[in-house]
Design an enzyme around this catalytic site. Sequence first.
Site, PDB file in Angstrom:
ATOM      1  N   ASP A  47      -5.646  -7.734  -7.236  1.00 37.48           N
ATOM      2  CA  ASP A  47      -5.197  -7.463  -5.757  1.00 37.48           C
ATOM      3  C   ASP A  47      -4.007  -6.592  -5.739  1.00 37.48           C
ATOM      4  O   ASP A  47      -2.714  -7.209  -5.948  1.00 37.48           O
ATOM      5  CB  ASP A  47      -5.146  -8.942  -5.076  1.00 37.48           C
ATOM      6  CG  ASP A  47      -6.378  -9.971  -5.269  1.00 37.48           C
ATOM      7  OD1 ASP A  47      -7.304  -9.528  -5.291  1.00 37.48           O
ATOM      8  OD2 ASP A  47      -5.951 -11.121  -5.675  1.00 37.48           O
ATOM      9  N   LEU A  48      -4.064  -5.591  -5.125  1.00 37.76           N
ATOM     10  CA  LEU A  48      -2.959  -4.670  -5.007  1.00 37.76           C
ATOM     11  C   LEU A  48      -1.914  -5.244  -4.218  1.00 37.76           C
ATOM     12  O   LEU A  48      -1.904  -5.869  -2.946  1.00 37.76           O
ATOM     13  CB  LEU A  48      -3.577  -3.428  -4.008  1.00 37.76           C
ATOM     14  CG  LEU A  48      -2.536  -2.471  -3.949  1.00 37.76           C
ATOM     15  CD1 LEU A  48      -2.259  -1.383  -5.413  1.00 37.76           C
ATOM     16  CD2 LEU A  48      -3.122  -1.111  -3.049  1.00 37.76           C
ATOM     17  N   ASP A  49      -0.611  -5.250  -4.888  1.00 34.62           N
ATOM     18  CA  ASP A  49       0.746  -5.498  -4.439  1.00 34.62           C
ATOM     19  C   ASP A  49       0.733  -6.993  -4.059  1.00 34.62           C
ATOM     20  O   ASP A  49       1.582  -7.331  -3.082  1.00 34.62           O
ATOM     21  CB  ASP A  49       1.125  -4.643  -3.305  1.00 34.62           C
ATOM     22  CG  ASP A  49       1.210  -2.962  -3.520  1.00 34.62           C
ATOM     23  OD1 ASP A  49       1.554  -2.778  -4.707  1.00 34.62           O
ATOM     24  OD2 ASP A  49       1.068  -2.210  -2.746  1.00 34.62           O
ATOM     25  N   GLU A  50      -0.229  -7.763  -4.678  1.00 36.63           N
ATOM     26  CA  GLU A  50      -0.213  -9.338  -4.260  1.00 36.63           C
ATOM     27  C   GLU A  50       0.146 -10.003  -5.536  1.00 36.63           C
ATOM     28  O   GLU A  50      -0.059 -11.436  -5.457  1.00 36.63           O
ATOM     29  CB  GLU A  50      -1.451  -9.600  -3.792  1.00 36.63           C
ATOM     30  CG  GLU A  50      -1.653  -8.976  -2.388  1.00 36.63           C
ATOM     31  CD  GLU A  50      -2.651  -9.568  -1.513  1.00 36.63           C
ATOM     32  OE1 GLU A  50      -3.408 -10.706  -2.005  1.00 36.63           O
ATOM     33  OE2 GLU A  50      -3.190  -9.098  -0.429  1.00 36.63           O
TER      34      GLU A  50
ATOM     35  N   GLY B  41       0.754  -1.125   0.165  1.00 30.47           N
ATOM     36  CA  GLY B  41      -0.209   0.055  -0.096  1.00 30.47           C
ATOM     37  C   GLY B  41       1.105   1.327  -0.162  1.00 30.47           C
ATOM     38  O   GLY B  41       1.768   1.326  -0.329  1.00 30.47           O
TER      39      GLY B  41
END
Length: 308
Positions: free
Chosen positions: A251-254, A226
């Site tokens: 999926d953010l940063d995953e 994040g």
Amino acid sequence: MTPSDPAPASARPGIGRLLVSCPDQPGIVAAVTAFLFERGANITHSDQYSSDPVGGGRFFLRMAFSLDGLADRLDALAAEFDARVGQRYAMEARFTDAARPKRISIFVSRYDHCLLDLLWRWQRGTLGVEVASVIANHDDLRPEVERFGVPFHHIPVTRETKPAAEAEQLRLLTGDAGTTGAGPGIDFVVLARYMQILSADLLDRLGRHGIPAINIHHSFLPAFAGAKPYDQAKRRGVKLIGATAHFVTADLDEGPIIEQDVVRVTHEATPADLTRWGADIERAVLSRAVRWQAEDRILLNGATTVVF
């Protein structure tokens, strides 16, 4: 044809690459090498990995080979391989021509360190790609990019204009904002500190065109995902900070991690120090990830990667 005349494409040797992913079982390497041998190819390099060689895991292969007239034969070679080998072993297989550099588009906001590092490496011929364009949601870096002779496209993004902005981005990348197709031949997108989240819809459309996106995140994921990871790191008093290059997913940063690196810090470091030192890691990690993707070294293994 005189000795000074160039050989026709059909007679020139070329270096090809073959990437394979399939359920592990006996006979895969023998089948692949026999197929290439029977067509006059000389295997020059080979890497392989099985996620579970005893219990029936997944098998991964990256092979480089020399073959006369490769450029003219590549499509036919891939089709014949699928019919004779790929279907037998339930393979996901891809042939590429090593002589054709991958074409990329770089997305950026206002931070310039990763962008300029990629452009510098590209100009020196060490990145293995052709930079086709830079797309930015701010106009600040236009002069820097245009000095490299690279087309710069300013597409502002707000909450209200995001769907229209992404449609324009897609049009620039593919030549078509609504359907699948080859477009102008962008092979992958690089987010060089692009401070916008790509929507699931845009990622899905890029996926249908076979265009993955690689992001650089300024932390050692999964820690401090994040916003403002260096501030998070300072609050936690960590002794290592890092950067992570990964594929972009909804999926953010995953997304699957491609490359990471770290540097040691102390309690005396301020968030500004961490940001400055982290920028060096970000540049190095992102350039390695871009080069490895350009060299066909990365294979997906579920939520992870195999990097040869």
